[in-house]
Design a protein around this motif. Structure first.
Motif, PDB file in Angstrom:
ATOM      1  N   GLU A   1      46.306  48.097  34.515  1.00 48.59           N
ATOM      2  CA  GLU A   1      46.372  49.045  35.263  1.00 48.59           C
ATOM      3  C   GLU A   1      45.003  49.164  35.990  1.00 48.59           C
ATOM      4  O   GLU A   1      44.743  49.279  37.234  1.00 48.59           O
ATOM      5  N   ALA A   2      43.916  49.322  35.119  1.00 47.47           N
ATOM      6  CA  ALA A   2      42.476  49.473  35.547  1.00 47.47           C
ATOM      7  C   ALA A   2      42.338  48.064  36.399  1.00 47.47           C
ATOM      8  O   ALA A   2      41.457  48.338  36.997  1.00 47.47           O
ATOM      9  N   GLY A   3      42.471  46.982  35.836  1.00 47.13           N
ATOM     10  CA  GLY A   3      42.299  45.584  36.678  1.00 47.13           C
ATOM     11  C   GLY A   3      42.934  45.623  37.808  1.00 47.13           C
ATOM     12  O   GLY A   3      42.282  45.342  38.900  1.00 47.13           O
ATOM     13  N   GLN A   4      44.300  46.042  37.807  1.00 46.90           N
ATOM     14  CA  GLN A   4      44.877  45.945  39.381  1.00 46.90           C
ATOM     15  C   GLN A   4      44.167  46.790  40.357  1.00 46.90           C
ATOM     16  O   GLN A   4      43.988  46.576  41.238  1.00 46.90           O
ATOM     17  N   SER A   5      43.767  48.236  39.777  1.00 51.18           N
ATOM     18  CA  SER A   5      43.289  48.862  40.461  1.00 51.18           C
ATOM     19  C   SER A   5      41.854  48.577  41.126  1.00 51.18           C
ATOM     20  O   SER A   5      41.647  48.875  42.397  1.00 51.18           O
ATOM     21  N   GLY A   6      41.106  48.066  40.198  1.00 52.89           N
ATOM     22  CA  GLY A   6      39.794  47.457  40.769  1.00 52.89           C
ATOM     23  C   GLY A   6      39.699  46.415  41.698  1.00 52.89           C
ATOM     24  O   GLY A   6      38.945  46.437  42.807  1.00 52.89           O
ATOM     25  N   ILE A   7      40.489  45.412  41.559  1.00 51.69           N
ATOM     26  CA  ILE A   7      41.022  44.543  42.346  1.00 51.69           C
ATOM     27  C   ILE A   7      41.303  44.831  43.576  1.00 51.69           C
ATOM     28  O   ILE A   7      41.015  44.660  44.806  1.00 51.69           O
ATOM     29  N   SER A   8      42.160  46.049  43.677  1.00 48.97           N
ATOM     30  CA  SER A   8      42.640  46.695  45.080  1.00 48.97           C
ATOM     31  C   SER A   8      41.451  47.211  45.730  1.00 48.97           C
ATOM     32  O   SER A   8      41.268  47.215  46.925  1.00 48.97           O
ATOM     33  N   GLU A   9      40.503  48.176  44.794  1.00 49.11           N
ATOM     34  CA  GLU A   9      39.308  48.601  45.380  1.00 49.11           C
ATOM     35  C   GLU A   9      38.788  47.707  46.114  1.00 49.11           C
ATOM     36  O   GLU A   9      37.927  47.823  47.240  1.00 49.11           O
ATOM     37  N   ILE A  10      38.337  46.464  45.388  1.00 49.83           N
ATOM     38  CA  ILE A  10      37.562  45.460  46.219  1.00 49.83           C
ATOM     39  C   ILE A  10      38.031  44.993  47.493  1.00 49.83           C
ATOM     40  O   ILE A  10      37.513  45.005  48.346  1.00 49.83           O
ATOM     41  N   ALA A  11      39.378  44.682  47.414  1.00 51.11           N
ATOM     42  CA  ALA A  11      39.971  44.049  48.588  1.00 51.11           C
ATOM     43  C   ALA A  11      39.989  45.033  49.945  1.00 51.11           C
ATOM     44  O   ALA A  11      39.785  45.061  50.970  1.00 51.11           O
TER      45      ALA A  11
ATOM     46  N   VAL B   1      32.414  46.577  37.656  1.00 50.07           N
ATOM     47  CA  VAL B   1      33.298  47.070  36.651  1.00 50.07           C
ATOM     48  C   VAL B   1      34.580  46.095  36.066  1.00 50.07           C
ATOM     49  O   VAL B   1      34.814  46.023  34.915  1.00 50.07           O
ATOM     50  N   ALA B   2      34.732  45.484  37.058  1.00 49.60           N
ATOM     51  CA  ALA B   2      35.825  44.233  36.794  1.00 49.60           C
ATOM     52  C   ALA B   2      35.117  43.230  35.744  1.00 49.60           C
ATOM     53  O   ALA B   2      35.905  43.008  34.828  1.00 49.60           O
ATOM     54  N   THR B   3      33.845  42.834  36.060  1.00 49.12           N
ATOM     55  CA  THR B   3      33.268  41.881  35.219  1.00 49.12           C
ATOM     56  C   THR B   3      33.235  42.343  33.871  1.00 49.12           C
ATOM     57  O   THR B   3      33.584  41.608  32.823  1.00 49.12           O
ATOM     58  N   GLU B   4      32.917  43.694  33.584  1.00 49.39           N
ATOM     59  CA  GLU B   4      32.684  44.294  32.356  1.00 49.39           C
ATOM     60  C   GLU B   4      33.876  44.495  31.770  1.00 49.39           C
ATOM     61  O   GLU B   4      34.355  44.123  30.656  1.00 49.39           O
TER      62      GLU B   4
ATOM     63  N   ALA C   1      38.156  43.278  27.662  1.00 52.26           N
ATOM     64  CA  ALA C   1      39.576  42.794  27.633  1.00 52.26           C
ATOM     65  C   ALA C   1      39.714  41.597  26.683  1.00 52.26           C
ATOM     66  O   ALA C   1      40.546  41.564  26.129  1.00 52.26           O
ATOM     67  N   PHE C   2      38.989  40.662  27.032  1.00 51.69           N
ATOM     68  CA  PHE C   2      39.089  39.301  26.420  1.00 51.69           C
ATOM     69  C   PHE C   2      38.971  39.610  24.854  1.00 51.69           C
ATOM     70  O   PHE C   2      39.619  39.220  24.062  1.00 51.69           O
ATOM     71  N   LYS C   3      37.786  40.492  24.579  1.00 47.16           N
ATOM     72  CA  LYS C   3      37.483  40.646  23.259  1.00 47.16           C
ATOM     73  C   LYS C   3      38.670  41.335  22.417  1.00 47.16           C
ATOM     74  O   LYS C   3      38.979  41.231  21.367  1.00 47.16           O
ATOM     75  N   ALA C   4      39.481  42.214  23.480  1.00 44.91           N
ATOM     76  CA  ALA C   4      40.629  43.078  22.865  1.00 44.91           C
ATOM     77  C   ALA C   4      41.691  42.264  22.796  1.00 44.91           C
ATOM     78  O   ALA C   4      42.568  42.687  22.284  1.00 44.91           O
TER      79      ALA C   4
ATOM     80  N   PRO D   1      44.356  41.058  34.774  1.00 45.73           N
ATOM     81  CA  PRO D   1      45.534  40.704  35.907  1.00 45.73           C
ATOM     82  C   PRO D   1      44.635  40.144  37.180  1.00 45.73           C
ATOM     83  O   PRO D   1      43.383  40.200  37.127  1.00 45.73           O
ATOM     84  N   SER D   2      45.461  39.164  37.974  1.00 39.93           N
ATOM     85  CA  SER D   2      44.984  38.524  38.992  1.00 39.93           C
ATOM     86  C   SER D   2      44.895  38.995  40.222  1.00 39.93           C
ATOM     87  O   SER D   2      44.668  38.696  41.356  1.00 39.93           O
ATOM     88  N   THR D   3      45.927  40.013  40.498  1.00 46.28           N
ATOM     89  CA  THR D   3      46.405  40.830  41.656  1.00 46.28           C
ATOM     90  C   THR D   3      46.618  42.257  41.460  1.00 46.28           C
ATOM     91  O   THR D   3      46.695  42.487  40.520  1.00 46.28           O
ATOM     92  N   PRO D   4      46.471  42.873  42.632  1.00 41.96           N
ATOM     93  CA  PRO D   4      46.728  44.503  42.446  1.00 41.96           C
ATOM     94  C   PRO D   4      48.267  44.404  42.518  1.00 41.96           C
ATOM     95  O   PRO D   4      49.194  43.662  42.453  1.00 41.96           O
TER      96      PRO D   4
END
Length: 166
Positions: A34-44, A71-74, A79-82, A87-90
């Protein structure tokens, strides 16, 4: 008999631990998605605001690109560590909103963009607040705690942007 009892206890404990770990993994994955999709959307949407927005809307769009890229980079790193997949898309809803915005221009675009930013950031603040208060993974929880003030500031900025649009 004691050996069988010890084995049975070990199996039950193992299943309980595995179940708790699986639940944590699902919870963590849901937050990251959810956080990743939201961030991807905000960038787009920020890029769309740069192309179609005027004045303050364009500047806000650039801020969304800059801040949400960081934020997406962090989030990807945490996420990788967890063990969660970024996600790759909104989401489908976010894609639909972007499609609607593409049909607008001028003052209509600016107003709808500002309304969208308010709604999106209200949702993001709620999501990050829950994670900050009750997240299961300590690094994801810390990420949410550290990111929340920025999202709250974005929400205030979006509300001010909307108030400035006639």
């Amino acid at each position: 008999m004691r050996t069988i009892l010890h084995v049975a206890i070990a199996v039950v404990v193992g299943l309980v631990v595995a179940g708790a770990s699986a639940a944590q993994g699902i919870y963590d994955q849901n937050f990251v998605t959810e956080a990743g999709q939201s961030g991807i959307s905000e960038i787009a949407l920020g890029k769309l605001a740069l192309a179609r927005g005027e004045g303050a809307v364009s500047a806000f769009g650039q801020r969304m690109i800059d801040d949400h890229t960081k934020v997406a980079t962090e989030l990807k790193r945490v996420a990788f560590k967890a063990g969660a997949m970024f996600p790759s898309t909104p989401s489908a809803d976010e894609k639909s909103t972007a499609s609607e915005l593409l049909k607008l221009d001028g003052a209509d675009f600016d107003a709808r963009f500002a309304d969208t930013m308010i709604k999106d950031h209200q949702r993001a603040v709620a999501l990050f607040t829950v994670e900050a208060q009750s997240g299961l993974n300590t690094e994801l929880r810390a990420f949410a705690v550290n990111t929340l003030p920025s999202l709250q500031a974005h929400l205030r900025m979006a509300q001010e942007l909307r108030n400035s649009i006639q």
